[in-house]
Design a protein around this motif. Structure first.
Motif, PDB file in Angstrom:
ATOM      1  N   ALA A 156       0.335 -51.205   8.581  1.00 11.92           N
ATOM      2  CA  ALA A 156       0.449 -50.118   7.604  1.00 11.92           C
ATOM      3  C   ALA A 156      -0.927 -49.603   7.183  1.00 11.92           C
ATOM      4  CB  ALA A 156       1.219 -50.606   6.380  1.00 11.92           C
ATOM      5  N   GLU A 157      -1.896 -50.500   7.002  1.00 10.93           N
ATOM      6  CA  GLU A 157      -3.244 -50.053   6.636  1.00 10.93           C
ATOM      7  C   GLU A 157      -3.858 -49.205   7.743  1.00 10.93           C
ATOM      8  OE1 GLU A 157      -5.441 -53.528   5.666  1.00 10.93           O
ATOM      9  OE2 GLU A 157      -4.355 -53.911   3.796  1.00 10.93           O
ATOM     10  N   ALA A 158      -3.641 -49.629   8.981  1.00  9.47           N
ATOM     11  CA  ALA A 158      -4.159 -48.833  10.103  1.00  9.47           C
ATOM     12  C   ALA A 158      -3.467 -47.472  10.158  1.00  9.47           C
ATOM     13  CB  ALA A 158      -3.952 -49.589  11.416  1.00  9.47           C
ATOM     14  N   ALA A 159      -2.165 -47.451   9.855  1.00  7.47           N
ATOM     15  CA  ALA A 159      -1.431 -46.183   9.892  1.00  7.47           C
ATOM     16  C   ALA A 159      -1.905 -45.231   8.798  1.00  7.47           C
ATOM     17  CB  ALA A 159       0.067 -46.457   9.737  1.00  7.47           C
ATOM     18  N   VAL A 160      -2.183 -45.738   7.616  1.00 10.27           N
ATOM     19  CA  VAL A 160      -2.675 -44.889   6.524  1.00 10.27           C
ATOM     20  C   VAL A 160      -4.034 -44.304   6.885  1.00 10.27           C
ATOM     21  CG1 VAL A 160      -3.553 -44.959   4.152  1.00 10.27           C
ATOM     22  CG2 VAL A 160      -1.342 -45.956   4.684  1.00 10.27           C
ATOM     23  N   GLN A 161      -4.882 -45.117   7.479  1.00  5.50           N
ATOM     24  CA  GLN A 161      -6.190 -44.609   7.898  1.00  5.50           C
ATOM     25  C   GLN A 161      -6.053 -43.524   8.959  1.00  5.50           C
ATOM     26  OE1 GLN A 161      -8.436 -48.030   9.117  1.00  5.50           O
ATOM     27  NE2 GLN A 161      -8.657 -48.833   7.017  1.00  5.50           N
ATOM     28  N   ALA A 162      -4.954 -43.612   9.739  1.00  7.32           N
ATOM     29  CA  ALA A 162      -4.709 -42.594  10.761  1.00  7.32           C
ATOM     30  C   ALA A 162      -4.001 -41.367  10.200  1.00  7.32           C
ATOM     31  CB  ALA A 162      -3.893 -43.193  11.897  1.00  7.32           C
ATOM     32  N   GLY A 163      -3.701 -41.385   8.888  1.00  6.59           N
ATOM     33  CA  GLY A 163      -3.104 -40.213   8.258  1.00  6.59           C
ATOM     34  C   GLY A 163      -1.643 -40.334   7.913  1.00  6.59           C
ATOM     35  N   ALA A 164      -1.029 -41.493   8.129  1.00  8.21           N
ATOM     36  CA  ALA A 164       0.392 -41.659   7.813  1.00  8.21           C
ATOM     37  C   ALA A 164       0.585 -41.755   6.304  1.00  8.21           C
ATOM     38  CB  ALA A 164       0.939 -42.898   8.499  1.00  8.21           C
ATOM     39  N   SER A 165       1.757 -41.357   5.858  1.00  8.24           N
ATOM     40  CA  SER A 165       2.069 -41.356   4.426  1.00  8.24           C
ATOM     41  C   SER A 165       2.801 -42.653   4.043  1.00  8.24           C
ATOM     42  CB  SER A 165       2.948 -40.161   4.081  1.00  8.24           C
ATOM     43  OG  SER A 165       3.540 -40.316   2.813  1.00  8.24           O
ATOM     44  N   PRO A 166       2.386 -43.325   2.941  1.00  2.99           N
ATOM     45  CA  PRO A 166       3.121 -44.502   2.476  1.00  2.99           C
ATOM     46  C   PRO A 166       4.590 -44.191   2.169  1.00  2.99           C
ATOM     47  CG  PRO A 166       0.985 -44.398   1.405  1.00  2.99           C
ATOM     48  CD  PRO A 166       1.159 -43.098   2.154  1.00  2.99           C
ATOM     49  N   ALA A 167       4.860 -42.953   1.746  1.00  2.00           N
ATOM     50  CA  ALA A 167       6.240 -42.571   1.453  1.00  2.00           C
ATOM     51  C   ALA A 167       7.083 -42.601   2.726  1.00  2.00           C
ATOM     52  CB  ALA A 167       6.283 -41.188   0.807  1.00  2.00           C
ATOM     53  N   ARG A 168       6.494 -42.171   3.866  1.00  2.00           N
ATOM     54  CA  ARG A 168       7.221 -42.232   5.130  1.00  2.00           C
ATOM     55  C   ARG A 168       7.439 -43.683   5.559  1.00  2.00           C
ATOM     56  NH1 ARG A 168       7.375 -37.705   8.362  1.00  2.00           N
ATOM     57  NH2 ARG A 168       8.786 -39.029   9.566  1.00  2.00           N
ATOM     58  N   MET A 169       6.465 -44.522   5.316  1.00  2.00           N
ATOM     59  CA  MET A 169       6.614 -45.936   5.678  1.00  2.00           C
ATOM     60  C   MET A 169       7.732 -46.588   4.872  1.00  2.00           C
ATOM     61  SD  MET A 169       2.704 -47.275   5.976  1.00  2.00           S
ATOM     62  CE  MET A 169       1.442 -46.111   6.490  1.00  2.00           C
ATOM     63  N   ALA A 170       7.879 -46.187   3.628  1.00  2.00           N
ATOM     64  CA  ALA A 170       8.917 -46.765   2.782  1.00  2.00           C
ATOM     65  C   ALA A 170      10.307 -46.420   3.286  1.00  2.00           C
ATOM     66  CB  ALA A 170       8.748 -46.293   1.345  1.00  2.00           C
ATOM     67  N   GLU A 171      10.415 -45.416   4.162  1.00  2.00           N
ATOM     68  CA  GLU A 171      11.708 -45.016   4.707  1.00  2.00           C
ATOM     69  C   GLU A 171      11.983 -45.629   6.079  1.00  2.00           C
ATOM     70  OE1 GLU A 171      11.465 -40.805   4.798  1.00  2.00           O
ATOM     71  OE2 GLU A 171      11.533 -40.564   2.598  1.00  2.00           O
ATOM     72  N   MET A 172      11.045 -46.419   6.589  1.00  2.00           N
ATOM     73  CA  MET A 172      11.248 -47.046   7.899  1.00  2.00           C
ATOM     74  C   MET A 172      12.421 -48.026   7.831  1.00  2.00           C
ATOM     75  SD  MET A 172       7.209 -47.751   8.750  1.00  2.00           S
ATOM     76  CE  MET A 172       7.555 -48.852  10.117  1.00  2.00           C
ATOM     77  N   PRO A 173      13.250 -48.103   8.880  1.00  2.00           N
ATOM     78  CA  PRO A 173      14.424 -49.004   8.864  1.00  2.00           C
ATOM     79  C   PRO A 173      14.071 -50.466   8.620  1.00  2.00           C
ATOM     80  CG  PRO A 173      14.572 -47.427  10.671  1.00  2.00           C
ATOM     81  CD  PRO A 173      13.215 -47.262  10.090  1.00  2.00           C
ATOM     82  N   ILE A 174      12.884 -50.885   9.094  1.00  5.97           N
ATOM     83  CA  ILE A 174      12.547 -52.309   8.966  1.00  5.97           C
ATOM     84  C   ILE A 174      12.272 -52.703   7.518  1.00  5.97           C
ATOM     85  CG2 ILE A 174      10.016 -52.142   9.204  1.00  5.97           C
ATOM     86  CD1 ILE A 174      10.198 -54.562  11.099  1.00  5.97           C
ATOM     87  N   ILE A 175      12.007 -51.722   6.667  1.00  9.30           N
ATOM     88  CA  ILE A 175      11.693 -52.032   5.263  1.00  9.30           C
ATOM     89  C   ILE A 175      12.832 -52.796   4.608  1.00  9.30           C
ATOM     90  CG2 ILE A 175      11.360 -51.016   2.975  1.00  9.30           C
ATOM     91  CD1 ILE A 175       8.847 -51.004   4.576  1.00  9.30           C
ATOM     92  N   ARG A 176      14.063 -52.373   4.856  1.00 10.82           N
ATOM     93  CA  ARG A 176      15.201 -53.068   4.235  1.00 10.82           C
ATOM     94  C   ARG A 176      15.278 -54.511   4.692  1.00 10.82           C
ATOM     95  NH1 ARG A 176      20.185 -54.738   5.088  1.00 10.82           N
ATOM     96  NH2 ARG A 176      21.730 -54.629   3.407  1.00 10.82           N
ATOM     97  N   GLN A 177      14.984 -54.761   5.965  1.00 10.26           N
ATOM     98  CA  GLN A 177      15.005 -56.133   6.462  1.00 10.26           C
ATOM     99  C   GLN A 177      13.906 -56.976   5.820  1.00 10.26           C
ATOM    100  OE1 GLN A 177      15.080 -54.895  10.776  1.00 10.26           O
ATOM    101  NE2 GLN A 177      16.531 -56.606  10.892  1.00 10.26           N
ATOM    102  N   LEU A 178      12.739 -56.356   5.630  1.00 11.20           N
ATOM    103  CA  LEU A 178      11.645 -57.085   4.988  1.00 11.20           C
ATOM    104  C   LEU A 178      11.962 -57.389   3.524  1.00 11.20           C
ATOM    105  CD1 LEU A 178       8.513 -55.252   6.468  1.00 11.20           C
ATOM    106  CD2 LEU A 178       9.581 -57.377   7.229  1.00 11.20           C
ATOM    107  N   GLN A 179      12.671 -56.487   2.865  1.00 13.11           N
ATOM    108  CA  GLN A 179      13.049 -56.725   1.475  1.00 13.11           C
ATOM    109  C   GLN A 179      14.047 -57.870   1.345  1.00 13.11           C
ATOM    110  OE1 GLN A 179      14.477 -52.790   0.567  1.00 13.11           O
ATOM    111  NE2 GLN A 179      12.601 -52.231  -0.550  1.00 13.11           N
ATOM    112  N   ARG A 180      14.827 -58.108   2.402  1.00 18.89           N
ATOM    113  CA  ARG A 180      15.860 -59.138   2.365  1.00 18.89           C
ATOM    114  C   ARG A 180      15.615 -60.227   3.416  1.00 18.89           C
ATOM    115  NH1 ARG A 180      20.485 -58.533  -0.036  1.00 18.89           N
ATOM    116  NH2 ARG A 180      21.632 -59.543   1.682  1.00 18.89           N
ATOM    117  N   LEU A 181      14.338 -60.543   3.628  1.00 14.98           N
ATOM    118  CA  LEU A 181      14.004 -61.533   4.649  1.00 14.98           C
ATOM    119  C   LEU A 181      14.718 -62.859   4.403  1.00 14.98           C
ATOM    120  CD1 LEU A 181      10.173 -61.290   5.427  1.00 14.98           C
ATOM    121  CD2 LEU A 181      12.074 -60.982   7.006  1.00 14.98           C
ATOM    122  N   GLY A 182      14.690 -63.319   3.159  1.00 14.24           N
ATOM    123  CA  GLY A 182      15.280 -64.611   2.853  1.00 14.24           C
ATOM    124  C   GLY A 182      16.772 -64.665   3.075  1.00 14.24           C
ATOM    125  N   GLU A 183      17.481 -63.588   2.758  1.00 20.17           N
ATOM    126  CA  GLU A 183      18.939 -63.556   2.874  1.00 20.17           C
ATOM    127  C   GLU A 183      19.409 -63.268   4.296  1.00 20.17           C
ATOM    128  OE1 GLU A 183      21.297 -64.341   0.887  1.00 20.17           O
ATOM    129  OE2 GLU A 183      20.157 -64.689  -0.932  1.00 20.17           O
TER     130      GLU A 183
END
Length: 582
Positions: free
Chosen positions: A523-550
């Motif tokens: 994510a840090e590399a992507a931001v440096q390349a111009g990506a938006s944190p808001a777009r990253m928050a919409e990535m499908p993997i985000i939900r899995q990372l939020q519920r890693l334990g479950e």
């Protein structure tokens, strides 16, 4: 036996005129009911004692009888699976936790003894005489202070705990008759061959503890928190899932309904190791707030003596004390009745030294028999209004190496365990890095430091965001907040009631940390390349990372290992979209 006559009594404290010699910390019996007490001061021909039972009905003129020995408890194989009061007397199991006055020892049990030595053998203190089949197999040892040549040893069979199973003849001709249980003075630490440095953690199964604030096997940890922050639930989770062989749980001055819940739930808990009841390797010492206050003071020493007894058998013991604040309040009440000058907040001046005596008995040791054993102490503290600057919490911090601070705001937000990562610490972490390296995670210390640094940055950025709003922050700072939220939700949050996530092994913890840090790096590399944190928050993997334990349990480690591929795929797709927008 020495005699004395009561001249004054106030609550649990009495003064008596002596007609024979007594010693400090000598156990005494008071009155016709033979109430158990202990001498705490000697003043000329007068003694001062505290009584560990209800003193209603006592008056001047009642006789006090000395025992000639220090306040002691009886230690034997029948302790496992039992529920006792603060002086190791069996509770009746009634709703009000009543005991019969004057009983000083557990009920006598019968166990099958299998000898491991023969007559004619020379044995030293701590040597194994044989084993017994109790709730779990236990070793019967030569008690400290006894040694010599075995004159007689019992054949394999069933015996009462207080029956002689071996007779030793010391070099000076003295004979020692050894039973399966023996008495030990609770205020005296049991001897060991050597104390050992920290080398391995006590795995608790709680991610925030094992990864960020680990406690060493044989270490000391404090668990402070105000009312409702989850101390008792967390201690129950630790008791069930930590990798200790024996659990000693002491409820010191807790409310009766809370202890009733503990006594109701513990026998029903299943031991994840064996599938059998957890109670089979647990000793519960219950001393509720309506029990005599002096017994509350003794219960801590009773519990640590029981823990040391099992440690001497080469076992690893976890002692859960809930809570040392109620124990300190008992010290304060008895001190006030003695007329001693109060210290800070009314506590006696010796509060600090008493806490030190308790916590310093935690250790990883080489026992007298040459085995390795340990006692790990986890002491809950209940500071009034959650004030960590009060005396009990401050003095406790001096003697523990792990401080797990429970936070009321996190608890109110239903974030459990409600341990505040910025108020907690572990002085054992550096010593345990080698263990994690041998366990397949050589980067554990660096990963831990990165997570703690991220959480500290989050606290600073959230203060700024409350003023200007998150959207007004630079992209790098928005990304820090996004990553910190993922760490909190996906890693630090862990429900004790979840069938999937109530326990997390070191291997799963390492895999979860690795994927979260991999996301942060990409994510840090992507931001440096111009990506938006808001777009990253919409990535499908985000939900899995939020519920890693479950979503990824102990049986899903292979699936968890595939997440980096998905991470790479989604970031590559994000870069493609970003390039198209440009």
């Amino acid at each position: 036996m020495s005699q004395a006559v009561i001249t004054w009594i106030g609550g649990p404290v009495l003064r008596a005129r002596m007609t024979g010699p007594f010693s400090v910390y000598e156990a005494i019996s008071v009155g016709p009911r033979k109430l158990l007490g202990e001498v705490i001061q000697l003043r000329g021909e007068e003694l001062v004692a505290q009584v560990y039972e209800d003193t209603t009905g006592l008056e001047p003129g009642v006789e006090v009888t000395g025992s000639g020995r220090a306040l002691s408890v009886s230690l034997g194989p029948g302790l496992l699976g039992g529920i006792f009061d603060g002086l190791l007397r069996p509770l009746t199991g009634t709703e009000d936790f009543q005991i019969q006055a004057g009983i000083a020892a557990p009920a006598v049990g019968r166990f099958r003894f299998t000898p491991s030595i023969e007559a004619g053998t020379d044995v030293a203190p701590g040597a194994a005489l044989g084993t017994v089949a109790a709730a779990r197999e236990q070793v019967i040892l030569v008690p400290p202070g006894a040694a010599g040549r075995v004159e007689q040893v019992a054949a394999e069979g069933e015996y009462a705990e207080d029956e002689t199973i071996a007779t030793l003849v010391a070099p000076d001709g003295r004979r020692h008759e050894i039973a399966m249980r023996h008495t030990w003075p609770v205020r005296t630490p049991r001897p060991v061959k050597a104390r050992l440095p920290a080398s391995a953690p006590m795995i608790t199964g709680q991610r925030i503890l094992d990864t960020l604030f680990p406690v060493a096997r044989g270490g000391r940890a404090a668990l402070p928190g105000g009312f409702g922050t989850g101390k008792t639930v967390l201690q129950e989770a630790l008791a069930k899932w930590c990798d200790a062989d024996v659990i000693v749980y002491v409820g010191c001055g807790e409310r009766g309904n809370e202890m009733a819940e503990v006594l109701d739930e513990f026998p029903q808990l299943e031991d994840p190791r064996t599938g059998r009841p957890l109670a089979e390797r647990t000793v519960i010492i219950a001393n509720t707030s309506n029990m005599p206050v002096a017994a509350r003071e003794a219960s801590i020493y009773t519990a640590i003596s029981v823990a040391e007894y099992f440690r001497d058998q080469g076992l690893h013991v976890a002692l859960m004390a809930d809570s040392t604040s109620r124990w300190a309040e008992a010290l304060r009440e008895v001190s006030g009745r003695l007329g001693e000058l109060p210290g800070e907040a009314g506590y006696p001046a010796y509060l600090s030294s008493r806490l030190a005596e308790f916590y310093e008995r935690a250790a990883r040791v080489t026992t007298l028999s040459g085995e390795e054993g340990s006692v790990t102490i986890i002491g809950a503290v209940s500071p009034p209004a959650g004030d960590f600057s009060e005396p009990v919490t401050l003095h406790t911090k001096r003697y523990v190496r792990c401080f797990w601070a429970l936070d009321r705001q996190r608890a109110q937000a239903r974030f459990y365990p409600a341990i505040h990562p910025l108020q907690s610490y572990s002085a054992d972490a550096d010593a345990l890095a080698a263990w994690w390296k041998l366990s397949g995670n050589p980067d554990w210390l660096v990963q831990r430091q990165r997570i703690l640094a991220l959480l500290e940055q989050q606290a600073h950025l959230e203060r700024m965001a409350r003023i200007v709003g998150r959207d007004a922050l630079p992209a790098q700072q928005q990304l820090k907040l996004l990553c910190a939220d993922l760490v909190n939700d996906g890693f630090l949050r862990q429900s004790s009631f979840s069938k999937v996530d109530r326990y997390c092994s070191p291997a799963r913890q390492a895999a979860m940390v690795s994927i979260l840090l991999a996301f942060m790096d990409r994510a840090e590399a992507a931001v440096q390349a111009g990506a938006s944190p808001a777009r990253m928050a919409e990535m499908p993997i985000i939900r899995q990372l939020q519920r890693l334990g479950e979503e990824f349990g102990e049986s899903d480690l292979r699936k968890l290992a595939l997440l980096p591929r998905q991470l790479d795929y989604e970031f590559d797709a994000l870069h493609t979209v970003t390039d198209d927008v440009r």
